[in-house]
Design a protein around this motif. Structure first.
Motif, PDB file in Angstrom:
ATOM      1  N   PRO A   1       1.052  -1.618  -0.190  1.00  0.00           N
ATOM      2  CA  PRO A   1      -0.266  -0.021   0.258  1.00  0.00           C
ATOM      3  C   PRO A   1       0.405   1.210  -0.050  1.00  0.00           C
ATOM      4  CG  PRO A   1       0.205  -0.621   2.213  1.00  0.00           C
ATOM      5  CD  PRO A   1       0.704  -1.314   1.413  1.00  0.00           C
ATOM      6  N   HIS A   2       0.603   2.161  -0.848  1.00  0.00           N
ATOM      7  CA  HIS A   2       0.848   3.738  -0.765  1.00  0.00           C
ATOM      8  C   HIS A   2       0.042   4.554  -0.512  1.00  0.00           C
ATOM      9  CE1 HIS A   2       4.958   1.746  -2.102  1.00  0.00           C
ATOM     10  NE2 HIS A   2       3.827   1.331  -2.929  1.00  0.00           N
ATOM     11  N   GLU A   3       0.593   5.616   0.148  1.00  0.00           N
ATOM     12  CA  GLU A   3      -0.171   6.984   0.094  1.00  0.00           C
ATOM     13  C   GLU A   3       0.442   8.124  -0.634  1.00  0.00           C
ATOM     14  OE1 GLU A   3      -2.338   7.582   3.483  1.00  0.00           O
ATOM     15  OE2 GLU A   3      -3.320   5.582   3.607  1.00  0.00           O
ATOM     16  N   ALA A   4       0.169   9.281  -0.777  1.00  0.00           N
ATOM     17  CA  ALA A   4       0.050  10.362  -1.255  1.00  0.00           C
ATOM     18  C   ALA A   4      -0.894  11.128  -1.064  1.00  0.00           C
ATOM     19  CB  ALA A   4       0.458  10.242  -2.985  1.00  0.00           C
ATOM     20  N   GLY A   5      -0.596  12.120  -0.556  1.00  0.00           N
ATOM     21  CA  GLY A   5      -1.878  12.946   0.165  1.00  0.00           C
ATOM     22  C   GLY A   5      -2.807  11.785   0.761  1.00  0.00           C
ATOM     23  N   ASP A   6      -3.563  12.546   0.522  1.00  0.00           N
ATOM     24  CA  ASP A   6      -5.015  11.867   0.120  1.00  0.00           C
ATOM     25  C   ASP A   6      -5.592  10.717  -0.812  1.00  0.00           C
ATOM     26  OD1 ASP A   6      -5.708  13.288  -1.736  1.00  0.00           O
ATOM     27  OD2 ASP A   6      -7.443  14.103  -1.118  1.00  0.00           O
ATOM     28  N   LEU A   7      -4.517  10.476  -1.222  1.00  0.00           N
ATOM     29  CA  LEU A   7      -5.076   9.281  -2.572  1.00  0.00           C
ATOM     30  C   LEU A   7      -4.032   8.416  -2.014  1.00  0.00           C
ATOM     31  CD1 LEU A   7      -3.071  11.397  -5.852  1.00  0.00           C
ATOM     32  CD2 LEU A   7      -5.216  11.578  -5.208  1.00  0.00           C
ATOM     33  N   SER A   8      -5.034   7.215  -2.153  1.00  0.00           N
ATOM     34  CA  SER A   8      -5.081   5.832  -1.720  1.00  0.00           C
ATOM     35  C   SER A   8      -3.957   4.896  -2.786  1.00  0.00           C
ATOM     36  CB  SER A   8      -5.829   5.108  -1.608  1.00  0.00           C
ATOM     37  OG  SER A   8      -6.700   5.925   0.436  1.00  0.00           O
ATOM     38  N   ILE A   9      -2.950   4.957  -2.625  1.00  0.00           N
ATOM     39  CA  ILE A   9      -2.852   3.209  -3.715  1.00  0.00           C
ATOM     40  C   ILE A   9      -2.322   2.045  -3.327  1.00  0.00           C
ATOM     41  CG2 ILE A   9      -0.846   3.106  -5.589  1.00  0.00           C
ATOM     42  CD1 ILE A   9      -0.839   6.698  -5.481  1.00  0.00           C
ATOM     43  N   TRP A  10      -2.733   1.058  -4.474  1.00  0.00           N
ATOM     44  CA  TRP A  10      -2.300  -0.206  -4.120  1.00  0.00           C
ATOM     45  C   TRP A  10      -1.583  -1.408  -5.411  1.00  0.00           C
ATOM     46  CZ3 TRP A  10      -6.917   1.411  -2.763  1.00  0.00           C
ATOM     47  CH2 TRP A  10      -7.076   1.559  -1.363  1.00  0.00           C
ATOM     48  N   HIS A  11       0.184  -1.660  -4.649  1.00  0.00           N
ATOM     49  CA  HIS A  11       0.750  -2.369  -5.593  1.00  0.00           C
ATOM     50  C   HIS A  11       1.124  -3.663  -5.982  1.00  0.00           C
ATOM     51  CE1 HIS A  11       5.369  -2.679  -7.618  1.00  0.00           C
ATOM     52  NE2 HIS A  11       3.963  -3.168  -8.593  1.00  0.00           N
ATOM     53  N   PHE A  12       0.013  -4.369  -6.484  1.00  0.00           N
ATOM     54  CA  PHE A  12       0.019  -5.358  -6.387  1.00  0.00           C
ATOM     55  C   PHE A  12       0.788  -6.474  -7.111  1.00  0.00           C
ATOM     56  CE2 PHE A  12      -4.087  -4.281  -5.459  1.00  0.00           C
ATOM     57  CZ  PHE A  12      -4.663  -5.442  -4.167  1.00  0.00           C
ATOM     58  N   ASP A  13       2.157  -7.448  -6.802  1.00  0.00           N
ATOM     59  CA  ASP A  13       2.671  -8.534  -7.677  1.00  0.00           C
ATOM     60  C   ASP A  13       1.599  -9.560  -7.705  1.00  0.00           C
ATOM     61  OD1 ASP A  13       4.165  -9.945  -9.587  1.00  0.00           O
ATOM     62  OD2 ASP A  13       6.043  -8.157  -9.079  1.00  0.00           O
ATOM     63  N   PHE A  14       1.701 -10.761  -8.814  1.00  0.00           N
ATOM     64  CA  PHE A  14       0.719 -11.977  -8.221  1.00  0.00           C
ATOM     65  C   PHE A  14       1.356 -13.173  -8.729  1.00  0.00           C
ATOM     66  CE2 PHE A  14      -3.043  -9.032  -8.705  1.00  0.00           C
ATOM     67  CZ  PHE A  14      -4.146  -9.364  -7.097  1.00  0.00           C
ATOM     68  N   TYR A  15       2.977 -12.971  -9.046  1.00  0.00           N
ATOM     69  CA  TYR A  15       3.518 -13.856  -9.632  1.00  0.00           C
ATOM     70  C   TYR A  15       4.113 -14.565  -8.384  1.00  0.00           C
ATOM     71  CZ  TYR A  15       8.120 -15.558 -12.014  1.00  0.00           C
ATOM     72  OH  TYR A  15       8.588 -16.176 -12.196  1.00  0.00           O
ATOM     73  N   ARG A  16       3.266 -14.593  -7.118  1.00  0.00           N
ATOM     74  CA  ARG A  16       3.292 -15.933  -6.593  1.00  0.00           C
ATOM     75  C   ARG A  16       2.968 -16.190  -6.508  1.00  0.00           C
ATOM     76  NH1 ARG A  16       9.142 -16.700  -6.298  1.00  0.00           N
ATOM     77  NH2 ARG A  16       9.485 -15.393  -5.620  1.00  0.00           N
ATOM     78  N   PHE A  17       0.884 -15.856  -6.555  1.00  0.00           N
ATOM     79  CA  PHE A  17      -0.187 -15.890  -6.259  1.00  0.00           C
ATOM     80  C   PHE A  17      -0.823 -17.551  -6.929  1.00  0.00           C
ATOM     81  CE2 PHE A  17      -5.216 -15.258  -6.872  1.00  0.00           C
ATOM     82  CZ  PHE A  17      -5.347 -14.777  -5.812  1.00  0.00           C
TER      83      PHE A  17
ATOM     84  N   LEU B   1      -2.850  -1.208  -8.680  1.00  0.00           N
ATOM     85  CA  LEU B   1      -1.708  -1.582 -10.242  1.00  0.00           C
ATOM     86  C   LEU B   1      -1.448  -3.215  -9.684  1.00  0.00           C
ATOM     87  CD1 LEU B   1       0.910   1.362  -9.268  1.00  0.00           C
ATOM     88  CD2 LEU B   1      -0.805   1.172 -11.576  1.00  0.00           C
ATOM     89  N   ALA B   2      -1.359  -4.314 -11.079  1.00  0.00           N
ATOM     90  CA  ALA B   2      -0.948  -5.384 -10.661  1.00  0.00           C
ATOM     91  C   ALA B   2      -0.074  -5.754 -11.605  1.00  0.00           C
ATOM     92  CB  ALA B   2      -1.957  -5.787 -10.827  1.00  0.00           C
ATOM     93  N   GLU B   3       1.668  -6.395 -11.148  1.00  0.00           N
ATOM     94  CA  GLU B   3       1.934  -6.540 -11.976  1.00  0.00           C
ATOM     95  C   GLU B   3       1.019  -8.139 -11.986  1.00  0.00           C
ATOM     96  OE1 GLU B   3       5.823  -5.663 -11.163  1.00  0.00           O
ATOM     97  OE2 GLU B   3       5.849  -4.530 -10.504  1.00  0.00           O
ATOM     98  N   TRP B   4       1.762  -8.721 -13.049  1.00  0.00           N
ATOM     99  CA  TRP B   4       1.357 -10.086 -13.510  1.00  0.00           C
ATOM    100  C   TRP B   4      -0.724 -10.730 -12.999  1.00  0.00           C
ATOM    101  CZ3 TRP B   4       4.947 -13.476 -15.690  1.00  0.00           C
ATOM    102  CH2 TRP B   4       6.316 -12.325 -15.459  1.00  0.00           C
ATOM    103  N   PRO B   5      -1.236  -9.705 -13.428  1.00  0.00           N
ATOM    104  CA  PRO B   5      -2.536 -10.282 -13.472  1.00  0.00           C
ATOM    105  C   PRO B   5      -2.887 -11.706 -14.664  1.00  0.00           C
ATOM    106  CG  PRO B   5      -2.081  -8.570 -15.136  1.00  0.00           C
ATOM    107  CD  PRO B   5      -0.468  -8.979 -14.721  1.00  0.00           C
ATOM    108  N   ASP B   6      -2.291 -12.279 -14.938  1.00  0.00           N
ATOM    109  CA  ASP B   6      -2.752 -13.218 -15.378  1.00  0.00           C
ATOM    110  C   ASP B   6      -2.739 -14.798 -14.200  1.00  0.00           C
ATOM    111  OD1 ASP B   6      -2.254 -12.406 -17.736  1.00  0.00           O
ATOM    112  OD2 ASP B   6      -1.022 -12.839 -19.024  1.00  0.00           O
ATOM    113  N   LYS B   7      -2.391 -13.787 -12.910  1.00  0.00           N
ATOM    114  CA  LYS B   7      -1.765 -15.279 -12.599  1.00  0.00           C
ATOM    115  C   LYS B   7      -3.059 -15.433 -11.735  1.00  0.00           C
ATOM    116  CE  LYS B   7       2.920 -16.565 -12.800  1.00  0.00           C
ATOM    117  NZ  LYS B   7       3.670 -17.863 -12.922  1.00  0.00           N
ATOM    118  N   ALA B   8      -3.883 -14.536 -11.759  1.00  0.00           N
ATOM    119  CA  ALA B   8      -5.126 -13.802 -10.587  1.00  0.00           C
ATOM    120  C   ALA B   8      -6.373 -13.729 -11.294  1.00  0.00           C
ATOM    121  CB  ALA B   8      -4.814 -13.264  -9.518  1.00  0.00           C
ATOM    122  N   ALA B   9      -6.127 -14.191 -12.776  1.00  0.00           N
ATOM    123  CA  ALA B   9      -7.058 -13.617 -13.594  1.00  0.00           C
ATOM    124  C   ALA B   9      -8.747 -14.059 -13.306  1.00  0.00           C
ATOM    125  CB  ALA B   9      -7.027 -14.458 -15.097  1.00  0.00           C
TER     126      ALA B   9
END
Length: 199
Positions: free
Chosen positions: A115-131, A153-161
Motif C-alpha cells: 500500500p502507498h499514500e500520496a496525500g489523500d490518494l490511496s494506491i495499492w501495488h499488487f504483484d501476483f507472480y507468486r499468487f 496497479l497489478a503486475e502479473w495479473p494473469d496469475k489471478a485472472a
C-alpha cells in the motif's frame, strides 16, 4: 522523401492504425476497434520507449490524468503485463513518484500487495507472480481493496485472472532486440480511454 511516409500512412490505415506525432519526432500509434453499443469502449495505442526517460515521461503524463480521478474518489485499475525485467516495476515507480509517493518503492513480489499514500490518494501495488491460491483473494481482503476508491496497479495479473475485475487499462511492455521497449496500452473502460489519451 514523402513517399515512404505516405506509404506508411496508407499501410497503417489498411489495418486500422493511425500514426500520431506526439513530441520530439516520436510517433504514437492508435488502433481503432469497432465498438458494439453494449460493449465498453476499447482502444489500443502503441508507444516506443528508447530508454528509461521515455518510461518516466509516459508515467508523468498518466499521473496528470490520474490525479483528478483519484482525488474525486474514483476506483482505477491498471494491469501491467510483460516478462521479467521488461520494466513493469520501473514504470510503477515513476508513476507513483509522479503522484507524490515518497520513500522507498519496492516490488511487492513476496507480500503480494504494497500500500502507498500520496496525500489523500490511496494506491495499492499488487504483484501476483507468486499468487496461486484463489482463496487468498478472499482471505487477504483483496476483493474489498479492489472495490474501494483509489489506484490499483497489478503486475502479473494473469496469475489471478479468475478473480480480478476487468482492468480500466492494460499495459504490455515488450523488450525489443535493441533493448528499447514496445509498450501497448489497451483501454477497456471510459476511464482507461481517458488515461490512454493522456499518455
Amino acid at each position: 522523401c514523402c513517399r515512404p511516409l505516405a506509404q506508411l500512412s496508407h499501410d497503417l490505415d489498411r489495418i486500422g492504425l493511425e500514426a500520431v506525432l506526439v513530441w520530439q519526432g516520436r510517433l504514437k500509434f492508435r488502433m481503432h476497434v469497432s465498438i458494439v453499443a453494449s460493449s465498453p469502449p476499447s482502444q489500443t495505442d502503441a508507444f516506443q520507449w528508447s530508454d528509461e526517460s521515455d518510461c518516466q515521461v509516459m508515467a508523468e503524463r498518466m499521473a496528470e490524468g490520474l490525479r483528478p480521478m483519484l482525488t474525486q474518489g474514483q476506483t482505477v485499475y491498471i494491469e501491467l503485463h510483460g516478462t521479467l525485467g521488461a520494466g513493469k516495476t520501473t514504470f510503477t515507480r515513476h508513476l507513483l513518484r509522479a503522484l507524490g509517493v515518497g520513500g522507498r518503492i519496492k516490488s511487492p513480489t513476496y507480500a503480494v500487495v504494497e500500500p502507498h499514500e500520496a496525500g489523500d490518494l490511496s494506491i495499492w501495488h499488487f504483484d501476483f507472480y507468486r499468487f496461486d491460491d484463489p482463496r487468498e483473494w478472499e482471505d487477504a481482503g483483496f476483493r474489498d481493496l479492489f472495490a474501494s476508491p483509489g489506484l490499483k496497479l497489478a503486475e502479473w495479473p494473469d496469475k489471478a485472472a479468475g478473480v480480478l475485475p476487468v482492468a480500466d487499462l492494460a499495459i504490455r511492455i515488450d523488450t525489443e532486440t535493441d533493448e528499447s521497449r514496445l509498450v501497448t496500452g489497451t483501454a477497456h473502460t471510459a476511464t482507461g480511454l481517458a488515461l490512454l489519451r493522456d499518455a
